[in-house]
Write an enzyme that holds these catalytic residues in place. Sequence first.
Site, mmCIF file in Angstrom:
data_model
loop_
_atom_site.group_PDB
_atom_site.id
_atom_site.type_symbol
_atom_site.label_atom_id
_atom_site.label_comp_id
_atom_site.label_asym_id
_atom_site.label_seq_id
_atom_site.Cartn_x
_atom_site.Cartn_y
_atom_site.Cartn_z
ATOM 1 N N GLU A 20 8.382 -0.471 28.710
ATOM 2 C CA GLU A 20 9.817 -0.199 28.790
ATOM 3 C C GLU A 20 10.102 1.121 28.105
ATOM 4 O OE1 GLU A 20 13.393 0.288 28.035
ATOM 5 O OE2 GLU A 20 13.271 -1.428 26.674
ATOM 6 N N GLN B 294 7.505 -10.710 16.754
ATOM 7 C CA GLN B 294 6.267 -10.050 17.156
ATOM 8 C C GLN B 294 5.246 -10.087 16.015
ATOM 9 O OE1 GLN B 294 6.547 -5.775 17.405
ATOM 10 N NE2 GLN B 294 5.118 -5.665 19.115
ATOM 11 N N TYR C 130 2.169 -8.520 15.193
ATOM 12 C CA TYR C 130 1.165 -7.478 15.428
ATOM 13 C C TYR C 130 0.588 -6.991 14.098
ATOM 14 C CZ TYR C 130 1.845 -6.563 20.454
ATOM 15 O OH TYR C 130 1.865 -6.644 21.805
#
Lengths: 370, 382
Positions: B244, B126, B128
């Site tokens: 989620e 990821q 980010y």
Amino acid sequence: MNFTHSEDRQMLADTFGRHLDQQYTIDVRHRISGSPEGWSRERWLGMADLGIIGALFDERSGGYGGSGFDLAVVFEQLGRSLVVEPFLGSLMAGQALAKAGCRSDLLAQLIAGETALAFASEEPQSRYDLASLTTQAQPAQAQHDHGTWTLSGRKSVIPQLEAASHAVVSARLGKDSAGLFLVELGKPGAVVSGYKMVDGGRGGDLTLDRASATLLTDNALPLLEEITAAGIVALSWEAVGVMDVLKKSTLDYLRTRKQFGIPIGKFQALQHRIVNVAIEIEQARSAAINAAAALAGPRAARERAVSAAKYTVGRAGTIAAEESIQMHGGIGMSWELPLSHYAKRALMIGHQLGDEDHHLSRFISLAVTG
Amino acid sequence: MDLTFTPAEEAFRAEVRAFLEQNLPSMLAEKIRTAQRLSKSDHEQWHAILNQRGWLAVHWPVEHGGTGWSIEQSYIFEDELSRAHAPGVVAFGPSMLGPVLIKYGSEAQKRYWLPRILDGSDWWCQGYSEPGAGSDLASLKTSAVRDGDHYIVNGQKTWTTLGQHANMIFCLVRTSSEGRKQEGISFLLIDMKTPGIEVRPIILLDGEHEVNEIFFTNVKVPVENLVGTENKGWTYAKYLLTYERTGIAGVSRSIAALKELRRIAQAQLRNGKPLTEDPLFAARMARVDIDLRNMVTTNLRVLLASGDGAAPLEMGAMLKIRGTEIRQEITRLARIALGPQAQPFCTPEGITAQYLNYRKLSIFGGSNEVQREIISKSLLEM
């Protein structure tokens, strides 16, 4: 699995909530709470007519409820409106009569609102320990089972004792066992001394000197525990109702009160404080749900759940009360603001049927033995 | 209200339990129970086992290889995995990128990338956080400039968990500096083998190589690797954070960890008695035990109230804050339980290392302070 109330219970909650919003405003509550009686017989009857007392008992006992979640919806509303009428004592004493299968006539009068009952387990030395009893029972006549007994001793800090016609009293039976008894108040040997309570309404001590009593059970401790569990479920939900009002009032105040030219809710220090309060309240609601669900279950699970709940609402109630006062600043200290009365109720619930420490240590010993 | 599981749900629990008994390698379970780190091949082995049963991306729609399970089933599944000390699923592909592609990706992207997540062809990480964009994620600066059929990416990502294993990274990049900073962000899929990418390890306070910094110098990314619309990446990133929520409170893992804590404390003596019987330690354990029991219910309340959709952001934030506080408290108590034995670098069962590593829980995924901002905004409506 689902976390919504049944339609019937939700309807009861809504009806009762509306009734209290209209009929039991904070001004009315203060007037009743501060009156010489510290409760209103008329309001009690009105709430009985709405079926509120009947909701606390099952059908066999003449009611139509009596489960953990029936107590939940009723006591949550009592908390939201700071109702001072003698619900807790009536619930606990009434359930004692019901479970012992005694005095269905008195229970019927209770459900009709024609009388109120008190529950007297606490003694000056007992500090929440149900088995710590110095009040002594003596047989007044030869036949023990259905006969009359006399009680001598002292029972302390009983909510709305003066409002009750009868009290259910725990006492020692012989050396090693305990009994539950029904005592008619105002008879010779049963002296009531009342006082104002910090959170409104009145309470009282009961001094027994060879007071005449009817035996409900000679094996009191299991029943005492069961009834106290119901009382804790009720108080936990009352605390949730009280804390929701504390949160709402504080949020309103943070939005509207201006200092340094802006609403104080713009300040991060206060934003994070109210968030912490909100999380505590959601955890307390979950604890109250767990306890209500466990009330009809096996003893070990039930007792662990009610001790967990009482610990949680004791802790959360203190946090919610202290933080709400702090975030209101000076005005939070005033008698005039309803908030301070909600804060006092949240705190005093912590002192009923076992405080945070009592239930934490009880939870530990239950986990060891259970 | 009804806090019980139906007979069908209990049967499902038995099915999951039987699957784990037969298929969970005991070596992996022992590593998880004793807080050891898993290798890349450990993770891959476990993903393959779950995928074979169709239980790798349980939250995906059935047509893409998910399960179509109810909230209760997902909860039971997570509960049984934790109870058996099964490894968790590495979230980046199955739980993070997958749902974003399913909701916002093109048909071609779904057809190509989703099966590769399931069969383990790709290991995603990821992209980010940046050195200057942590909690204030939207201030990210890594730029992507359109040049014909490609974007040219320049900048730096950091705290990239398990990036050393990854062959693919999904990145938030700046494609515009106009308007609000949230409005110039795009969501790009980047092959880690592209020239111009350099991965450097960051060693954390537990001495482990878990995270990395990744440098991008004139990295060419084909435009078909843009997810959704240019400059709409912030929307997708937020969706990814809310999607989620079953696992966010980590209640099942905390229940298993509390059980382990009890075992550890039982083996430690104080005044000649097990630490579990020490009143002060017993009180600390009981407090977190009760908090966790409450959280189990709070978690289910939030999950069931949100139905099939994402949980309201502020409720998810509550679960994140309290759930991570509970998990951290359990690891703290495990460290305290060890007494002087907590000091050697290789403490028994990696307890001190795990305590240190789990400081991350209240920092990542939006620090707990950022979560408080989210909740207060919703509570105060101002």
